[in-house]
Design an enzyme around this catalytic site. Structure first.
Site, PDB file in Angstrom:
ATOM      1  CB  CYS A 109      -5.866  11.246 -92.647  1.00 14.71           C
ATOM      2  SG  CYS A 109      -4.232  10.730 -93.197  1.00 14.71           S
ATOM      3  CG  HIS A 123      -7.394  16.901 -93.715  1.00 10.90           C
ATOM      4  ND1 HIS A 123      -7.294  16.037 -92.644  1.00 10.90           N
ATOM      5  CD2 HIS A 123      -6.686  16.317 -94.719  1.00 10.90           C
ATOM      6  CE1 HIS A 123      -6.587  14.974 -92.984  1.00 10.90           C
ATOM      7  NE2 HIS A 123      -6.197  15.130 -94.244  1.00 10.90           N
ATOM      8  CD  GLU A 127      -9.544  21.313 -95.309  1.00  2.91           C
ATOM      9  OE1 GLU A 127     -10.245  21.146 -94.293  1.00  2.91           O
ATOM     10  OE2 GLU A 127      -8.310  21.104 -95.323  1.00  2.91           O
ATOM     11  CE  LYS A 129      -3.898  16.918 -90.370  1.00  2.00           C
ATOM     12  NZ  LYS A 129      -5.272  17.380 -90.151  1.00  2.00           N
ATOM     13  CG  HIS A 146      -1.391  14.419 -91.130  1.00  2.00           C
ATOM     14  ND1 HIS A 146      -2.462  13.980 -90.364  1.00  2.00           N
ATOM     15  CD2 HIS A 146      -1.761  14.214 -92.426  1.00  2.00           C
ATOM     16  CE1 HIS A 146      -3.412  13.528 -91.167  1.00  2.00           C
ATOM     17  NE2 HIS A 146      -3.010  13.666 -92.410  1.00  2.00           N
ATOM     18  CG  PHE A 166      -3.883   8.321 -98.402  1.00  2.70           C
ATOM     19  CD1 PHE A 166      -3.874   9.680 -98.632  1.00  2.70           C
ATOM     20  CD2 PHE A 166      -2.665   7.665 -98.315  1.00  2.70           C
ATOM     21  CE1 PHE A 166      -2.685  10.381 -98.765  1.00  2.70           C
ATOM     22  CE2 PHE A 166      -1.466   8.350 -98.450  1.00  2.70           C
ATOM     23  CZ  PHE A 166      -1.473   9.714 -98.682  1.00  2.70           C
TER      24      PHE A 166
END
Length: 411
Positions: free
Chosen positions: A162, A301, A312, A333, A338, A397
């Site tokens: 991502c 994010h 975050e 998002k 996403h 990830f």
């Protein structure tokens, strides 16, 4: 060191198939999440996603091109065309050896892989289309855009889950900053609303299972339960300042920082202390010579997963210190879902447009405050305010962290 500016933008998103509609959607707080239409989800735990709407590929590409291009590549090409046009670039007038393309993707042509596998199971290996490999490999978005443009400079695809498109933009910035390229077409693309894509992310409990689109992707909300899959592409034209000035280009903003770090912690989970993400943010500010209190806006994010949003928030506090109390943070998002490998690019564009328009887009669907997420997330309605610096964060990830920083352009 060269100065790097943004001179063109292109986007295909679940809330708008071009830049104008995308930005309008962000300003209005439009939700692009709806029931999945591209396949039957009866047997699936997840039934909603953020699809591109009203897209007719046959109106954009001829039959041969459609045989060659997976959906994720189509999105990249269309967004690149828009960005090139927006930047008023004529390739005949440029040194093609100094024009590069860096377009990332998290997974690439998953739809093509699934269709080919189905063909083998139901028919025969000999029936698999000849162009399966070029369609599915994720470097082909960058490759096909380079071919269409005739760009002979750096051409690559960065794959960091991502964080792919954030790192793609960051590396493009470096190529120009260090004088190796004049122009780089950069960003990301993704299209993985497929049976395997939805089942795979669902079975590792990454996707939320709510069916109400307005309460499905709710970053930083106490009731968040997972992210919503999205698709699309975002492309930026980064250009060396003097090169842009000589051709009279419009300058949206200046890119001034890029940080990339690794958590080296877990396959799918971020370091719970937020240390890696915080270091990426600090790196961008140090590179730009920007103080924490100068950062107006952070496009987080903000995936709407319980762990990510909490971590975050910690990372922003570590990176900005006391200034985190005043910074505006939102997750777009909440509107787009996403976009995986394309997320960082469409969110970078949101930062650039925020600077251009002095407007911070909201986090929609926010209702229940979480004591562990206690920053100003611009709930439900955008804010008109001067945006001097805007930062975009991406966490992938594998522990990949990326942050990029833009500022208002001053001659």
């Amino acid at each position: 060191m060269k100065r790097v500016v943004v001179t063109g933008l292109g986007a295909m998103t679940p809330i708008g198939n071009n830049m104008e509609d995308y930005w309008k959607g962000l300003k209005e707080g439009k939700c692009g999440i709806a029931p999945i239409t591209v396949f039957d989800t009866t047997d699936y735990a997840v039934h909603i996603a953020a699809e591109i709407k009203d897209y007719k590929p046959e109106e954009c590409f001829d039959r041969k091109e459609l045989r060659n291009y997976d959906r994720f590549t189509q999105f990249a090409i269309l967004s690149s065309r828009e960005a090139i046009k927006d930047a008023n670039i004529n390739m005949e007038e440029l040194d093609r050896d100094r024009v590069g393309v860096i377009i990332g993707s998290g997974i690439g042509g998953l739809e093509t892989v699934e269709e080919a596998t189905q063909t083998i199971l139901e028919k025969s290996p000999s029936k698999v289309p000849a162009m399966v490999v070029p369609r599915m490999i994720l470097n082909m978005a960058a490759g096909d855009v380079s071919i269409e443009l005739g760009a002979n400079g750096v051409s690559m695809a960065i794959v960091t889950a991502c964080a792919s498109s954030t790192h793609s933009i960051g590396e493009a910035y470096r190529y120009i900053k260090y004088g190796e390229q004049d122009v780089v077409v950069c960003g990301g693309t993704e299209s993985n609303i497929t049976p395997v894509g939805i089942a795979g992310f669902s079975n590792i409990k990454a996707l939320g299972v709510k069916t109400d689109p307005l309460r499905a992707s709710i970053p930083f909300d106490k009731e968040r339960s997972g992210f919503v899959m999205g698709e699309g592409a975002g492309i930026l034209i980064l250009e060396e300042l003097e090169h842009a000035q000589k051709r009279g280009a419009k300058i949206y903003a200046e890119m001034v920082g890029y940080g990339a770090t690794s958590d080296s912690y877990h396959i799918t989970a971020p370091n719970p202390d937020g240390i890696g993400a915080a270091r990426a943010m600090k790196m961008t500010m140090e590179q730009a010579g920007a103080k924490p209190e100068e950062i107006t806006y952070i496009n987080a994010h903000g995936t709407s997963t319980p762990i990510n949003d909490r971590v975050e928030t910690k990372a922003i506090k570590l990176a900005l210190g006391e200034a985190s109390e005043d910074v505006l943070v939102s997750s777009t998002k909440s509107m787009t879902g996403h976009l995986l490998g394309a997320a960082g690019a469409v969110e970078a564009i949101a930062c650039v447009k925020a600077i251009e328009n002095d407007f911070v887009p909201p986090t929609i669907g926010y209702k229940e405050a979480d004591p562990e997420c206690d920053l100003n997330y611009v709930p439900n309605k955008g804010i008109n305010t001067e945006v001097k610096y805007a930062m975009s964060n991406s966490l992938g990830f594998g522990g990949h962290n990326g942050s990029i920083l833009f500022k208002k352009y001053i001659k």
